[in-house]
Design a protein around this motif. Structure first.
Motif, PDB file in Angstrom:
ATOM      1  N   UNK A 181      -8.954  -8.841   4.307  1.00  0.00           N
ATOM      2  CA  UNK A 181      -9.241  -8.190   3.027  1.00  0.00           C
ATOM      3  C   UNK A 181      -9.483  -6.697   3.229  1.00  0.00           C
ATOM      4  N   UNK A 182      -8.750  -5.875   2.503  1.00  0.00           N
ATOM      5  CA  UNK A 182      -8.911  -4.433   2.581  1.00  0.00           C
ATOM      6  C   UNK A 182      -8.021  -3.757   3.603  1.00  0.00           C
ATOM      7  N   UNK A 183      -7.315  -4.533   4.428  1.00  0.00           N
ATOM      8  CA  UNK A 183      -6.471  -3.930   5.463  1.00  0.00           C
ATOM      9  C   UNK A 183      -5.148  -3.408   4.918  1.00  0.00           C
ATOM     10  N   UNK A 184      -4.755  -3.875   3.743  1.00  0.00           N
ATOM     11  CA  UNK A 184      -3.467  -3.452   3.194  1.00  0.00           C
ATOM     12  C   UNK A 184      -2.314  -4.336   3.616  1.00  0.00           C
ATOM     13  N   UNK A 204       3.842  11.122   2.082  1.00  0.00           N
ATOM     14  CA  UNK A 204       3.541  11.311   3.504  1.00  0.00           C
ATOM     15  C   UNK A 204       2.451  10.354   3.978  1.00  0.00           C
ATOM     16  N   UNK A 205       1.458  10.110   3.103  1.00  0.00           N
ATOM     17  CA  UNK A 205       0.396   9.183   3.465  1.00  0.00           C
ATOM     18  C   UNK A 205       0.905   7.743   3.421  1.00  0.00           C
ATOM     19  N   UNK A 264       0.797  -1.222   0.000  1.00  0.00           N
ATOM     20  CA  UNK A 264       0.000   0.000   0.000  1.00  0.00           C
ATOM     21  C   UNK A 264       0.835   1.281   0.000  1.00  0.00           C
ATOM     22  N   UNK A 265       1.915   1.310   0.768  1.00  0.00           N
ATOM     23  CA  UNK A 265       2.744   2.520   0.825  1.00  0.00           C
ATOM     24  C   UNK A 265       3.291   2.866  -0.554  1.00  0.00           C
ATOM     25  N   UNK A 266       3.600   1.838  -1.339  1.00  0.00           N
ATOM     26  CA  UNK A 266       4.166   2.058  -2.662  1.00  0.00           C
ATOM     27  C   UNK A 266       3.113   2.554  -3.648  1.00  0.00           C
TER      28      UNK A 266
END
Length: 482
Positions: A266-269, A138-139, A126-128
């Motif tokens: 699911x959806x948590x990243x 930043x997010x 997710x960070x990528x």
């Protein structure tokens, strides 16, 4: 204060964003998890192929199942049934159904925006896709910190406590010594890096999953004539139509969604961190594989646990006790005392592989935040091992409440990012579908057809100069970007 915050976030916010956005992804993608359901098994078969220098798609699947199939499938289901009644199982199914779409897109995007590090290994998550897809580093850093705290630290202590307590109850083993042994064994795997973690997951995940399903299926077969009525009880209880469980509708929804998310993630990243490291021909292929893992986790394994509990005759409304004890006593009521020991051993395997997965999520997040800082990485490994031992000998109830809060924040950040990147996910999905419609058995991704996206060309090399024998994409005419 933690309980008040946790009740609001996980009891209200989490339900809205998980079910609401998962339903939105499902409808906008024309029910992708249904359209590709049969295809999931084909892609799963293709994923058995290995890669010499990167993880194969099958290894990534086993590693993600190492995390998905954990204490939540035994203790979590038991808690859901205890506090929400049989109807909680129905809402776990609903959560998984829409969660399959969320997992499909988050894992496809993780593949799309993956990067190669200095050592030539793939990294992503997710960070990528937040940084390179939305341009908001930043997010992405906030997401990495939440993953690090929730999975890399908090959940490891909690998983350790669950397994040592269970072994103490079943075999009388000292939590001090089992905690120390667990920390030592995990340390040996941690220091071998992602490839050693994947090899251990390859070995243990199929064994633990098939053994647990087999024993649960044995109980279900023994009580098979009661299964149809029990399934009806689950559905009726979910909507308050069963007089015995009529007052538990609200609790059934909350516990079903909450424990469902904890079980399948699911959806948590979390799963995208693992999905990104696989070497595949097209990002969507990994999305399909990871959607299959959500199905296997909830509709197969969690349902096995639920039916084991409900068919045993041990469970009664108002049962007081933890989820592990309920599952242990339910199996023991049918097969005898060895059932209690089996649950403890199964839980030990589930937790061991889950901690490996949680550790990798933490390491991946740390690398995103601090780069290749070896001293910091070694310090993180030592801290995780200390927490595993500490969790084994101490009740970390407060940590669990804190982890529930950070887990909800993870879902919030990740699902909002997915909503903002959803059109990109649809573009890549249309490319995959068009190739399949044209008869291409293994669709291949061509990064040149997406010049507007910030992709790592070393991770997705141009196919123009490629000597790959794989079938080529059909060309730019198949892409209809908006």
């Amino acid at each position: 204060m933690l309980e008040v915050i946790n009740d609001f976030l996980s009891g209200k916010v989490l339900i809205v964003i998980i079910v609401g956005l998962g339903g939105y992804f499902t409808i906008r993608s024309r029910f992708v998890q249904f359209r590709h359901f049969a295809h999931m098994f084909t892609v799963f078969g293709q994923s058995l192929r290995s890669s010499s220098d990167q993880l194969s798609s099958f290894q990534a699947l086993m590693l993600s199942l190492a995390g998905r199939v954990g204490a939540g499938n035994i203790a979590g289901v038991g808690i859901a049934v205890t506090l929400g009644g049989p109807g909680a199982v129905f809402w776990m199914w609903v959560t998984a159904l829409v969660g399959m779409a969320s997992s499909f897109f988050e894992c496809s995007l993780a593949q799309l925006y993956k990067r190669k590090d200095a050592e030539g290994q793939l990294r992503g998550g997710p960070s990528y896709y937040i940084e390179h897809g939305l341009g908001k580093r930043w997010l992405g850093m906030i997401m990495a910190v939440l993953l690090l705290v929730t999975f890399g630290l908090s959940f490891n202590g909690l998983q350790s406590h669950a397994v040592t307590s269970s072994l103490n109850d079943a075999f009388g083993l000292s939590t001090t010594w089992t905690g120390l042994g667990l920390a030592v064994l995990l340390g040996l795997v941690f220091f071998g890096g992602i490839k050693r973690i994947a090899k251990v997951a390859d070995l243990l995940v199929p064994v633990k999953t098939l053994a647990y399903i087999a024993v649960s299926a044995y109980v279900i077969v023994l009580q098979f004539d009661h299964v149809p009525e029990m399934l009806l009880t689950i559905v009726r209880s979910a909507f308050g139509m069963d007089p015995v469980f009529g007052g538990l509708v609200g609790s059934a929804i909350v516990m079903g969604v909450k424990r469902g998310v904890f079980a399948n993630e699911a959806g948590l990243g979390s799963a995208p961190n693992v999905a990104a490291v696989a070497q595949v021909e097209h990002p969507i292929a990994q999305g399909v594989v990871q959607a299959f893992s959500v199905f296997l986790d909830t509709f197969v394994i969690c349902t096995c646990t639920a039916l084991l509990i409900l068919l045993s005759g041990f469970y009664t409304p108002g049962f007081e006790g933890d989820g592990i004890a309920l599952t242990q006593n339910s199996l023991a009521a049918v097969v005898g005392e060895w059932g209690r020991m089996f649950i403890s051993v199964a839980l030990a395997l589930f937790v061991f592989t889950s901690i490996l997965y949680n550790y990798y999520l933490g390491e991946n997040s740390l690398r995103y935040l601090a780069g290749e800082n070896r001293k910091l990485l070694l310090g993180f490994r030592a801290l995780v091992l200390v927490l595993i031992y500490w969790g084994a000998v101490e009740d970390l109830g407060t940590v669990f409440a804190f982890a529930d809060i950070t887990m909800t924040l993870l879902a919030f950040v990740n699902l909002i990012a997915l909503a903002m990147l959803f059109k990109v996910g649809l573009r890549v999905l249309r490319d995959y579908d068009a190739q399949r419609k044209a008869g291409v058995k293994i669709p291949v991704f061509d990064a040149d057809q997406f010049p507007d996206l910030d992709l790592d060309r070393s991770a997705w090399p141009s196919l123009k100069n490629s000597a790959s024998p794989e079938p080529q994409p059909l060309g730019a005419q198949l892409h209809t970007p908006r």
